[in-house]
Scaffold this active site. Structure first.
Site, PDB file in Angstrom:
ATOM      1  N   ALA A  60      17.721   6.746  13.980  1.00  0.00           N
ATOM      2  CA  ALA A  60      18.780   5.864  14.480  1.00  0.00           C
ATOM      3  C   ALA A  60      18.395   4.409  14.247  1.00  0.00           C
ATOM      4  CB  ALA A  60      19.028   6.099  15.972  1.00  0.00           C
ATOM      5  N   TYR A  61      19.387   3.547  14.337  1.00  0.00           N
ATOM      6  CA  TYR A  61      19.201   2.109  14.354  1.00  0.00           C
ATOM      7  C   TYR A  61      19.778   1.577  15.667  1.00  0.00           C
ATOM      8  CZ  TYR A  61      18.082   2.206   9.359  1.00  0.00           C
ATOM      9  OH  TYR A  61      17.491   2.448   8.141  1.00  0.00           O
TER      10      TYR A  61
ATOM     11  N   LEU B 205       0.853  -1.182   0.000  1.00  0.00           N
ATOM     12  CA  LEU B 205       0.000   0.000   0.000  1.00  0.00           C
ATOM     13  C   LEU B 205       0.891   1.236   0.000  1.00  0.00           C
ATOM     14  CD1 LEU B 205      -3.048   0.663   0.168  1.00  0.00           C
ATOM     15  CD2 LEU B 205      -2.806   0.770   2.649  1.00  0.00           C
TER      16      LEU B 205
ATOM     17  N   ASN C  75       6.552   2.748  13.034  1.00  0.00           N
ATOM     18  CA  ASN C  75       7.813   3.317  13.513  1.00  0.00           C
ATOM     19  C   ASN C  75       8.397   4.291  12.503  1.00  0.00           C
ATOM     20  OD1 ASN C  75       8.664   1.387  11.649  1.00  0.00           O
ATOM     21  ND2 ASN C  75      10.115   0.384  13.016  1.00  0.00           N
TER      22      ASN C  75
ATOM     23  N   LYS D 123       1.770   7.265   0.477  1.00  0.00           N
ATOM     24  CA  LYS D 123       2.050   8.622   0.007  1.00  0.00           C
ATOM     25  C   LYS D 123       0.950   9.127  -0.915  1.00  0.00           C
ATOM     26  CE  LYS D 123       7.042   7.912   0.353  1.00  0.00           C
ATOM     27  NZ  LYS D 123       8.335   7.846  -0.385  1.00  0.00           N
TER      28      LYS D 123
ATOM     29  N   ASP E   2      17.071  -3.482  19.473  1.00  0.00           N
ATOM     30  CA  ASP E   2      15.919  -3.694  18.588  1.00  0.00           C
ATOM     31  C   ASP E   2      14.960  -4.709  19.190  1.00  0.00           C
ATOM     32  OD1 ASP E   2      16.011  -2.011  16.344  1.00  0.00           O
ATOM     33  OD2 ASP E   2      17.529  -3.243  15.379  1.00  0.00           O
TER      34      ASP E   2
END
Length: 381
Positions: free
Chosen positions: A127-128, A75, A99, A78, A158
């Site tokens: 960030a990761y 989907l 997220n 935008k 994570d």
């Protein structure tokens, strides 16, 4: 048996690891999770992992880890039509998890999982896992005295964020049963990383004690790792009773301490004595020897060795698929770290191919075959 979240529908618009792992934990407990991805920009975890062939098929092992029991649709959010379809999906759902950066879905009620949260001076930063490890102080306290800072091996922030997210979602659903009210959950990876260092934070708040990297050399010598005749053994004789059992086990009762301060003060001498003792047997031998004497200890294992441990045979921590669409050969994925006496976590559906359930999900929400074909021509799906 009915599982806890059967009848709960979750729209999962998250990507990479933390958000998808949060939704996954509710999926194995019965929730109907619909994963939404951009038709031309799939979740980047689909192209990440240990198998390049799977990466190219958009079925990377990073995606497989938390893709089971979910349905996949594409989907384009935008586009105006894509957003209208999303609203229709949400109208029949209990939870929306996302997220994206803060503000992207300000009009909806949902669980927001982001790097730094919905407010604060860092709210618009990205960030990761490894960046959060650096920001939070985890790297600074990881490594050895000589080699630091070091990123911890697994993407622990994570997965801890995913676990915390699942807990927050379960709490909000339980709260709704009592109040009838929905909830907005604002979950930040940085906050999770700080909670992972809870006791270190409390120590710092009290007296400014900065956590120092000490590798395998713990504050107590009887609570550290040592090289054996073959392999390495981690000893976990942490409390006073355990350290006494340890010293009795190695026939050095003269080294038993009656308080922890004495253990810290005598640490280096204890470590030298223990190092010499441990070299007399293999790590496997020490593990058996200490465990039979109620002293926590284990040989340091590789991932392959850990997964081959017969202890897991009846624990159902993992799930194995003989076959999965889009993949050659069997696949194993994590299931859960806990069991219920009844109605516990289970996996019924393998991780879906990219967009595999788009037509079926849209049809469930009242869209005709002609409308779905039109969405596809317009590249909305």
């Amino acid at each position: 048996m009915t599982r806890p979240f059967e009848g709960i529908r979750i729209i999962d618009i998250t990507h990479v690891l933390a958000g998808p792992f949060a939704a996954y934990q509710l999926a194995v407990l019965g929730a109907d999770v619909i994963k939404v991805e951009h038709p031309n920009e799939p979740d980047q975890s689909r192209e990440g992992g240990t198998d390049r062939a799977l990466d190219r098929r958009k079925m990377g092992t990073s995606f497989l880890t938390q893709g089971s029991n979910k349905r996949s649709i594409t989907l384009d959010l935008k586009t105006e039509m894509g957003r209208e379809i999303l609203k229709k999906l949400i109208a029949r759902a209990d939870v929306l998890v996302e997220n994206y950066r803060p503000g992207a879905f300000a009009a909806l009620i949902y669980c927001s999982i982001s790097a730094f949260g919905q407010d604060g001076v860092r709210r618009e930063q990205t960030a990761y896992d490894h960046v959060i490890q650096a920001t939070s102080g985890i790297m600074a306290s990881t490594g050895t005295e000589a080699v630091n800072p070091i990123k911890i091996g697994a993407p622990a922030v994570d997965y801890a964020t995913g676990t915390m997210g699942a807990f927050a979602l379960a709490s909000a659903l339980f709260q709704r049963e009592r109040t009838g009210k929905g909830q907005h959950i604002d979950l930040a990876m940085l906050g999770v990383a700080m909670m992972m260092q809870a006791s270190l934070m409390t120590g710092y708040f009290r007296n400014g004690s900065e956590p120092k990297p000490h590798g395998n050399k713990q504050p107590f010598a009887t609570n550290s790792a040592y090289d054996a005749k073959e392999g390495m053994v981690m000893i976990g004789a942490s409390n006073i009773r355990q350290q006494a059992r340890f010293w009795r086990a190695v026939e050095r009762t003269d080294m038993i301490k009656t308080d922890n301060e004495a253990r810290v003060d005598d640490r280096e001498r204890e470590a030298e004595i223990i190092a010499d003792i441990i070299k007399t047997k293999t790590a496997d031998e020490w593990e058996v020897y200490f465990q039979t004497r109620h002293v926590p200890a284990a040989r340091v294992r590789t991932m392959a060795e850990a997964l081959a441990d017969p202890h897991f045979t009846g624990r159902r921590v993992f799930h194995k698929f003989d076959s999965v669409a889009g993949i050659d050969g069997p696949v194993g994925v994590p299931l859960a770290a806990f069991r219920f006496a009844h109605g516990g976590p289970s996996i019924e559906r393998p991780p879906p191919e990219f967009g595999a359930d788009t037509d079926a999900v849209l049809a469930e929400h009242g869209y005709s075959a002609e409308e779905i074909a039109g969405f596809r021509r317009a590249e909305v799906i």
